[in-house]
Motif scaffolding. Sequence first.
Motif, PDB file in Angstrom:
ATOM      1  N   CYS A   5     -26.684  16.150  -7.180  1.00  0.00           N
ATOM      2  CA  CYS A   5     -26.716  15.434  -8.453  1.00  0.00           C
ATOM      3  C   CYS A   5     -27.347  16.328  -9.524  1.00  0.00           C
ATOM      4  N   ASN A  12     -26.016  14.830  -1.971  1.00  0.00           N
ATOM      5  CA  ASN A  12     -25.185  13.685  -1.592  1.00  0.00           C
ATOM      6  C   ASN A  12     -24.026  14.177  -0.752  1.00  0.00           C
ATOM      7  N   CYS A  25     -24.596   9.000  -7.340  1.00  0.00           N
ATOM      8  CA  CYS A  25     -25.712   9.564  -6.600  1.00  0.00           C
ATOM      9  C   CYS A  25     -26.408   8.451  -5.821  1.00  0.00           C
ATOM     10  N   LEU A  32     -21.601  11.346 -10.135  1.00  0.00           N
ATOM     11  CA  LEU A  32     -21.634  12.742  -9.708  1.00  0.00           C
ATOM     12  C   LEU A  32     -20.470  13.544 -10.275  1.00  0.00           C
TER      13      LEU A  32
END
Length: 137
Positions: A5, A12, A25, A32
Amino acid sequence: MRLTCPHCQTRNVVPEAAAGLDPSCEHCGKTLLSGEVVELCETNFDAVVAGSDLPILVDFWAPWSGPARMMTPQLKQAARQLKGRALLVRINSDTSPHLARRYAIASIPTLTQLRGGQEVQRINGPLQAPEILAWMQ
């Protein structure tokens, strides 16, 4: 795929099939892969680049550069078309001089393409959105 992120630097994992569907995120909830150009700086650049499985297009620019400012709408258009397939980021070389030196930026604008955190190609000067898209292929 892995994505870091750009807002909170949380790593992630996003299924590739969801890349074009505005994944968020897991920590801060921000999108994102919004299809927008992401402004990065020296404090978050390495985390975002190292934590992304997507190709990254980096635009080194400066606010005093007319050609760099003229590229803004072209980059925005390219970012929308590359949504979910690449991440487009901008680095202001005036406020992030260490990154500009690290990448040996000698002229503005300069576009670099990173894959796996490594530079694979670069091009100097302003481009139109179709040229950016073709260059990213």
